[in-house]
Design an enzyme around this catalytic site. Structure first.
Site, PDB file in Angstrom:
ATOM      1  N   TYR A  17       0.832  -1.209   0.000  1.00  0.00           N
ATOM      2  CA  TYR A  17       0.000   0.000   0.000  1.00  0.00           C
ATOM      3  C   TYR A  17       0.866   1.258   0.000  1.00  0.00           C
ATOM      4  O   TYR A  17       0.754   2.114   0.878  1.00  0.00           O
ATOM      5  CB  TYR A  17      -0.941  -0.006   1.225  1.00  0.00           C
ATOM      6  CG  TYR A  17      -1.657  -1.325   1.354  1.00  0.00           C
ATOM      7  CD1 TYR A  17      -2.655  -1.658   0.451  1.00  0.00           C
ATOM      8  CD2 TYR A  17      -1.329  -2.232   2.348  1.00  0.00           C
ATOM      9  CE1 TYR A  17      -3.299  -2.884   0.532  1.00  0.00           C
ATOM     10  CE2 TYR A  17      -1.971  -3.461   2.436  1.00  0.00           C
ATOM     11  CZ  TYR A  17      -2.953  -3.771   1.525  1.00  0.00           C
ATOM     12  OH  TYR A  17      -3.589  -4.987   1.607  1.00  0.00           O
ATOM     13  N   TYR A 145     -12.908  -6.479   4.467  1.00  0.00           N
ATOM     14  CA  TYR A 145     -11.636  -6.657   3.762  1.00  0.00           C
ATOM     15  C   TYR A 145     -11.383  -8.150   3.567  1.00  0.00           C
ATOM     16  O   TYR A 145     -11.445  -8.920   4.523  1.00  0.00           O
ATOM     17  CB  TYR A 145     -10.467  -6.041   4.538  1.00  0.00           C
ATOM     18  CG  TYR A 145      -9.158  -6.303   3.827  1.00  0.00           C
ATOM     19  CD1 TYR A 145      -8.826  -5.603   2.668  1.00  0.00           C
ATOM     20  CD2 TYR A 145      -8.286  -7.298   4.271  1.00  0.00           C
ATOM     21  CE1 TYR A 145      -7.654  -5.884   1.969  1.00  0.00           C
ATOM     22  CE2 TYR A 145      -7.105  -7.573   3.586  1.00  0.00           C
ATOM     23  CZ  TYR A 145      -6.806  -6.866   2.441  1.00  0.00           C
ATOM     24  OH  TYR A 145      -5.653  -7.158   1.747  1.00  0.00           O
ATOM     25  N   ASP A 246     -14.537 -15.582   6.532  1.00  0.00           N
ATOM     26  CA  ASP A 246     -13.123 -15.252   6.360  1.00  0.00           C
ATOM     27  C   ASP A 246     -12.486 -15.053   7.738  1.00  0.00           C
ATOM     28  O   ASP A 246     -12.614 -13.988   8.345  1.00  0.00           O
ATOM     29  CB  ASP A 246     -13.022 -13.973   5.502  1.00  0.00           C
ATOM     30  CG  ASP A 246     -11.583 -13.488   5.329  1.00  0.00           C
ATOM     31  OD1 ASP A 246     -10.683 -14.036   5.980  1.00  0.00           O
ATOM     32  OD2 ASP A 246     -11.384 -12.537   4.543  1.00  0.00           O
ATOM     33  N   LYS A 275      -2.833 -16.140   7.532  1.00  0.00           N
ATOM     34  CA  LYS A 275      -2.092 -15.341   8.517  1.00  0.00           C
ATOM     35  C   LYS A 275      -1.435 -16.173   9.636  1.00  0.00           C
ATOM     36  O   LYS A 275      -0.328 -16.620   9.453  1.00  0.00           O
ATOM     37  CB  LYS A 275      -2.988 -14.234   9.050  1.00  0.00           C
ATOM     38  CG  LYS A 275      -3.207 -13.148   7.978  1.00  0.00           C
ATOM     39  CD  LYS A 275      -3.549 -11.788   8.557  1.00  0.00           C
ATOM     40  CE  LYS A 275      -3.358 -10.703   7.535  1.00  0.00           C
ATOM     41  NZ  LYS A 275      -4.551 -10.328   6.765  1.00  0.00           N
TER      42      LYS A 275
HETATM   43  C1  LIG Z   1      -4.969 -10.301   5.418  1.00  0.00           C
HETATM   44  C2  LIG Z   1      -6.345 -10.695   5.087  1.00  0.00           C
HETATM   45  C3  LIG Z   1      -6.669 -11.264   3.854  1.00  0.00           C
HETATM   46  C4  LIG Z   1      -5.650 -11.423   2.733  1.00  0.00           C
HETATM   47  O1  LIG Z   1      -4.610 -12.283   3.077  1.00  0.00           O
HETATM   48  P1  LIG Z   1      -3.198 -12.158   2.302  1.00  0.00           P
HETATM   49  O2  LIG Z   1      -2.392 -13.277   2.881  1.00  0.00           O
HETATM   50  O3  LIG Z   1      -2.676 -10.810   2.594  1.00  0.00           O
HETATM   51  O4  LIG Z   1      -3.490 -12.357   0.854  1.00  0.00           O
HETATM   52  C5  LIG Z   1      -7.986 -11.640   3.632  1.00  0.00           C
HETATM   53  N1  LIG Z   1      -8.933 -11.464   4.576  1.00  0.00           N
HETATM   54  C6  LIG Z   1      -8.658 -10.938   5.772  1.00  0.00           C
HETATM   55  C7  LIG Z   1      -9.743 -10.812   6.790  1.00  0.00           C
HETATM   56  C8  LIG Z   1      -7.364 -10.529   6.081  1.00  0.00           C
HETATM   57  O5  LIG Z   1      -7.097  -9.961   7.266  1.00  0.00           O
END
Ligand SMILES: *Cc1c(COP(=O)(O)O)cnc(C)c1O
Length: 433
Positions: A17, A145, A246, A275
């Site tokens: 970013y 997100y 997610d 993550k």
């Molecule tokens: C970080 C994140 C993503 C994307 O993961 P990347 O490994 O950066 O591609 C998707 N959803 C959420 C909620 C996130 O925090």
């Protein structure tokens, strides 16, 4: 870092970013251990970010390191097409065991965004296989997100992720308004009325609802009421829509539960994790579905699911992740997260009295100070580094998501610095809105 390296980095290398013409200052890390980052000038920083939710057991963890070293001596990568290996099998067993009951078919991939792409493709493929050709749209939450690749981007908040730049290419999705009822408020009947109306209106074209459970990360670090997820689950079932949750940020204990959807006791049709999956050592993500979803995708008409990353189930990543999940299974995180929560309630919450502070919210090992003004990122970042901390605010949010192993002393140190940072006017841009 000598001057040439600084200039090389500024001139040639993109950072997340960022701008290549007006890059913000970067800090050169040479090593890290437990809760500390070491800079090239020898300075040590106490880390409040867990490298964006990932390093839950601290940097350089001996058990995770050893797992990678052991695996590297055997095979560091082998294609997954037509081949399998123990690190992948062991890991998937653990993933199935730890994630909400009923999720059992695992698709491994390289990063969170890719796991979201896989989830979206699976949802579309599911309805294709059922001959429901109208179900091609997704519903998500404003302020959400889900990653930066195009499918994921299409279900992110349109404003935050600048959909206008990609117009003409990006598919249009449906969005519900950000949920008003906060995590610890009392639920009133009718709080989900807008949601109900929207799903009622659009259900015929919806393949899936996709949502971050309880905590909206980048969209504003908001914690919403668990009843929303219960309502969504019910509506999805009633109107025949898949539910994608997610948990890439929230998974593995960060919110105080192993998974945030455990607060609502729901099992989604498709779950994305990433993550903290490897404890931050190396990249890995997964998309896990109910058996019925995966089996429907692969019915007689459409046998194959068309996705297969080159580095799918990379053995080093799987081995690191197995070691990380063994640490999770030991269960120390429960006490650690609770401790962080209690300390933040005691020491971070009182910042609510500060005249620059609009709100302080705490859930699990997440502490958020929402300010009335936008932070001046370059200044405040530099301020924290000068004072010995790695805290990276965005917009009006100064937040802590420390490694679970952070000590009481280190945590209080970070909180004290946040409190002091509020007193330096150069740390803020005086634009209100
Ligand atoms: C970080 C994140 C993503 C994307 O993961 P990347 O490994 O950066 O591609 C998707 N959803 C959420 C909620 C996130 O925090």
């Amino acid at each position: 870092m000598n001057i040439n390296e600084v200039n090389f980095d500024r001139y040639y290398i993109w950072h997340p970013y960022s701008s290549i013409t007006k890059p913000l200052k970067t800090y050169h890390v040479v090593s890290a251990k437990k809760c500390k980052l070491k800079l090239i000038n020898g300075k040590k920083l106490i880390d409040g970010m867990s490298s964006w939710w990932t390093v839950i057991h601290g940097y350089n963890h001996p058990k995770i390191n050893q797992a990678i070293i052991n695996q590297i001596k055997k095979v560091s990568h082998v294609m997954f097409g037509g081949i399998t290996h123990s690190p992948a099998i062991k890991l998937c067993k653990k993933i199935i065991k730890l994630t909400p009951k009923g999720l059992e078919c695992v698709f491994l991939s390289d990063s969170g965004s890719v796991s979201i792409e896989v989830a979206l493709k699976m949802a579309l493929h599911y309805w294709f296989s059922k001959n429901e050709r109208k179900k091609v749209k997704f519903l998500s939450l404003r302020g959400g997100y889900h990653g930066d690749t195009f499918g994921a981007l299409s279900v992110c908040d349109p404003k935050n992720s600048m959909h206008n730049i990609y117009q003409g290419y990006l598919p249009n999705q449906e969005f519900t308004n950000t949920f008003d009822r906060k995590f610890n408020e009392k639920w009133e009947s009718g709080d989900d009325l807008n949601l109900v109306k929207l799903i009622e209106k659009h259900h015929k074209k919806l393949a899936a609802v996709i949502i971050e459970p309880i905590v909206q990360g980048v969209g504003g670090m908001n914690f919403y009421h668990k009843q929303y997820l219960i309502s969504i689950k019910k509506l999805c079932k009633f109107y025949k829509i898949l539910l994608i949750v997610d948990e890439i940020a929230t998974g593995f204990g960060r919110t105080g539960k192993l998974f945030a959807c455990n607060y609502s006791k729901i099992t989604p049709d498709i779950l994305c994790i990433g993550k903290a999956l490897t404890g931050g050592a190396i990249t890995l993500a997964a998309t896990i579905t109910k058996r019925k979803v995966s089996e429907t995708i692969c019915n007689k008409k459409t046998p194959e699911f068309m996705h297969g990353p080159t580095f799918m189930a990379n053995p080093l990543s799987c081995a690191a992740s197995c070691a990380n999940l063994s640490l999770i299974e030991e269960g120390k995180w429960i006490q650690q997260v609770k401790f962080i929560y209690q300390e933040m309630c005691k020491y971070l919450y009182p910042l609510i009295e500060h005249s620059y502070v609009k709100d302080v919210r705490i859930l699990g090992a997440i502490g958020v100070v929402e300010t009335k003004f936008f932070v001046n990122l370059e200044n405040i970042q530099n301020w924290f580094v000068r004072h010995g901390a790695w805290i990276r605010p965005f917009r009006k949010l100064i937040y802590l998501i420390p490694p679970y192993i952070i000590s009481s002393y280190e945590l209080k140190f970070l909180i004290k610095l946040i409190s002091l940072s509020l007193n330096d006017d150069k740390n803020f841009l005086y634009i209100k809105n």
